[in-house]
Every structure is written in C-alpha cells, then in structure tokens.
Design an enzyme around this catalytic site. Structure first.
Site, short mmCIF file in Angstrom:
data_model
loop_
_atom_site.label_atom_id
_atom_site.label_comp_id
_atom_site.label_asym_id
_atom_site.label_seq_id
_atom_site.Cartn_x
_atom_site.Cartn_y
_atom_site.Cartn_z
N LYS A 160 45.20 -2.57 43.54
CA LYS A 160 44.27 -3.36 44.78
C LYS A 160 44.90 -2.29 46.14
O LYS A 160 45.01 -2.81 47.09
CB LYS A 160 44.13 -4.87 45.13
CG LYS A 160 43.53 -5.80 44.26
CD LYS A 160 43.24 -7.53 44.38
CE LYS A 160 41.46 -6.97 45.65
NZ LYS A 160 40.78 -6.81 44.89
C1 LIG Z 1 38.44 -3.22 40.49
C2 LIG Z 1 38.68 -5.10 40.80
N1 LIG Z 1 38.86 -5.92 39.18
C3 LIG Z 1 38.36 -7.22 39.56
C4 LIG Z 1 38.63 -7.88 40.16
C5 LIG Z 1 38.62 -10.07 39.91
O1 LIG Z 1 40.00 -10.21 39.89
P1 LIG Z 1 40.12 -11.33 40.14
O2 LIG Z 1 39.80 -11.95 39.74
O3 LIG Z 1 41.69 -11.44 40.98
O4 LIG Z 1 39.77 -11.22 42.44
C6 LIG Z 1 38.20 -7.53 41.67
C7 LIG Z 1 38.66 -8.27 42.31
O5 LIG Z 1 39.11 -8.13 43.68
C8 LIG Z 1 38.46 -6.02 41.29
O6 LIG Z 1 38.68 -5.26 43.40
#
Ligand SMILES: Cc1ncc(COP(=O)(O)O)c(C=O)c1O
Length: 328
Positions: A160
C-alpha cells in the site's frame, strides 16, 4: 465512487485533532514528489437498529500499516491499539452516524529535493463518510488490463505504498475509459493477480479459489475474512493457487473483495459472461454474511469489530491507552 472531504470535519494531524481545512503540508514534502508514503484503508459500518458504528478489524489494519511503513523506513510511534483508540475518538468527535472510511497515511515529510529518504516522518488519520465504492448490488463488468501488476522486486504490491498506486490508477482509468467498471491485473508471470484496489476470487468446481499472497497481490484483510466465512459458514474448500486468465472465462462465479468494495460480484470479463451472467449463489451468500458480520449481527465475528459509541468498549485484543497519549 469518490468522496470529497468537508473542510470542517476533524482529522488527526501532527498529533492533534484539527479541522481538515487546517491540516496542510508544504509543496516540497518528499512524499508529494516521490510517492514515499504508505496508506491504509479501514471501514466503519453504521448499524441503524443498534445505533452503533463498528470499526472492522482495526488492530490488524494498523499492524499491516506499521509493517508496510517499515518498507520505506517510516516510523509511526503509536501501537496498533493506540491507533485504534485514536480512530474511535476521531469518529466520535465527528459524530458520524453513517458508513465511514478511515484513511491512515504515514509519509516522508522532509521538505527538500533529493530522492533518497531520511528519517523525517509524519502520519495522519482521516475519517470520512463513504458509501459504496463500486455498484455492488448489480454485477460488475471487468476487463483484463494491458498494464501488469507491479512486481515485488520493483515496488512491493503488498505494501500500500502511495507511489505504487499509479499502477492501479493507470489500470482503473484504462478500464473505465474502455467501458468496464474496473480492471483485473495479470502479474509479470501472466497469472491473474487482483483488481485495481481489491482482491479477486473465483468459484470453480465447487471450490473457492484465489491467487496466493506471493502472486504480487495485497494481503487483503477482507480476503482473509471472506476465506474464513466461506470455510466456516458455507463449508467451502478454499484454495490459494495461480489462476490463468482463461479460467476467468470458464469459472462459475467471480467476485472482488476489499475494504472499499466489500464483496462485489463480477458478472462479465472481457465482454464474456461469467457463467450465465447472473450473480452466483456463493457470491450472494458471502455478500450477505460479510454484511451481517461487519454490522455486528453475527456473534462469532464480533471478534473483528470495535464498537465506537457504546462506551467505546474494546474487544479482547485491545487495551485502552492512557488519556494523556490522546492529544486533545
Ligand atoms: C491493490 C489492492 N488489493 C487489494 C485490496 C483489498 O485489501 P483489504 O481487503 O485489506 O482492503 C486493496 C485495498 O485497499 C488494494 O488496494
């Protein structure tokens, strides 16, 4: 959907609760030029019947955030429990009584030119009203992107990291301009990775299948929750393995998961219907279970929730932080 901030809403910035309109950074800030920030996304759901707001798995989100910050050597001093308490206080100060999205951001804050980062770090927390990110009530139309998912040896996809979201923005923009609701990324091996800001699951031959965490995906917390719900509530076998692009065309069901999207059915990929083009039974059940779990309707999953208003009761993983640590 996109959400604009109201300049009068209260945010946590520089160790204080202040109006958004007063929370400013300089234009030479390192993170603004080089993308050297790490963010997180957390949901709080309002339940009208209980008149309560439930923050979803805040301790896990803050643990992930602090780990991800370490990729860039960004130090966020408070513990995950302390950050949870700041989040609850932030929502209370805004008196939100609707679904909320919480956006923590840690960043390199030195105001100077030069790409190498130093040890000047800052962090902020914003909570804002936020509805459905994608239209999850109807099935989504997705397209496989011409952009590849960033590789772990370039910028870790599990991180992230702010700058890495150019990759997601390029794919999302391309997909929308091509008439799709959102994009599906392949990784450099040509396997299915994830959506632009969400993980992906398919149902094939009565198994729930998702790419493993070494396929250049974010290790989603919703992904983890949905895997637990599928196993415990629906008795499904969950398999983590590489997925080929053409499997998307022959699977029985397909859906995205994420903090922003929740559980979002995909009914069409690359102009081909998924099965008969209707929302599948497994997807609907998981959508409902996830909805109930995140609103405090299921006893077994209250372990995931931090209630905001009813005396700010913390669950077992959390402890109250001393009042003097919470800046007024
Ligand atoms: C690239 C990406 N993949 C997957 C997710 C899903 O992750 P989460 O379930 O922890 O929000 C996110 C969410 O922010 C994301 O930015």
């Amino acid at each position: 959907m996109q959400a604009d901030g109201n300049p009068n809403m209260i945010v946590y910035f520089g160790g204080k609760y202040i109006p958004l309109g007063e929370a400013r950074v300089g234009i030479l800030t390192h993170a603004l030029h080089y993308g050297t920030g790490v963010f997180e996304g957390i949901r709080a759901h309002w339940d009208e019947a209980q008149q309560e707001m439930f923050v979803m798995r805040p301790v896990e989100h803050f643990e992930r955030w602090k780990q991800n910050c370490s990729f860039l050597r960004i130090v966020v001093p408070p513990s995950p429990q302390e950050l949870t308490e700041i989040t609850l206080e932030l929502i209370r100060r805004n008196d939100f009584r609707t679904n909320v999205y919480v956006r923590p951001l840690g960043y390199k804050s030195a105001e100077r030119v030069g790409v190498c980062f130093d040890d000047q770090d800052a962090f902020s927390l914003i909570a804002m009203p936020f509805g459905n990110y994608l239209p999850t009530d109807r099935g989504l139309r997705a397209g496989v992107s011409s952009w590849r998912r960033i590789d772990d040896n370039a910028i870790p996809a599990r991180g992230k990291i702010c700058g890495a979201y150019v990759n997601s923005a390029l794919a999302s923009d391309e997909a929308r301009r091509s008439g799709f609701d959102d994009a599906i990324f392949l990784n450099e091996n040509g396997h299915v990775a994830e959506g632009a800001a969400c993980n992906i699951f398919m149902v094939r031959k009565r198994k729930l299948i998702t790419p493993s965490v070494t396929e250049n995906v974010l290790e989603g917390i919703t992904r983890d929750a949905v895997m637990e719900l599928a196993q415990r509530e629906l008795g499904l076998e969950v398999v983590e393995r590489p997925i080929d692009r053409s499997e998307l065309y022959v699977c029985d069901e397909l859906f995205f998961t994420g903090t922003a999207v929740g559980v979002a059915p995909v009914v069409e990929v690359d102009h081909r219907q998924v099965k008969d083009g209707a929302i599948g039974a497994v997807t609907s059940k998981l959508q409902q279970k996830y909805f109930d779990a995140t609103r405090g309707h299921l006893q077994a999953y209250q372990k995931w929730l931090a209630p905001v208003y009813l005396g700010g009761k913390m669950n077992d993983q959390m402890q109250k932080i001393p009042a003097e640590l919470v800046a007024r």
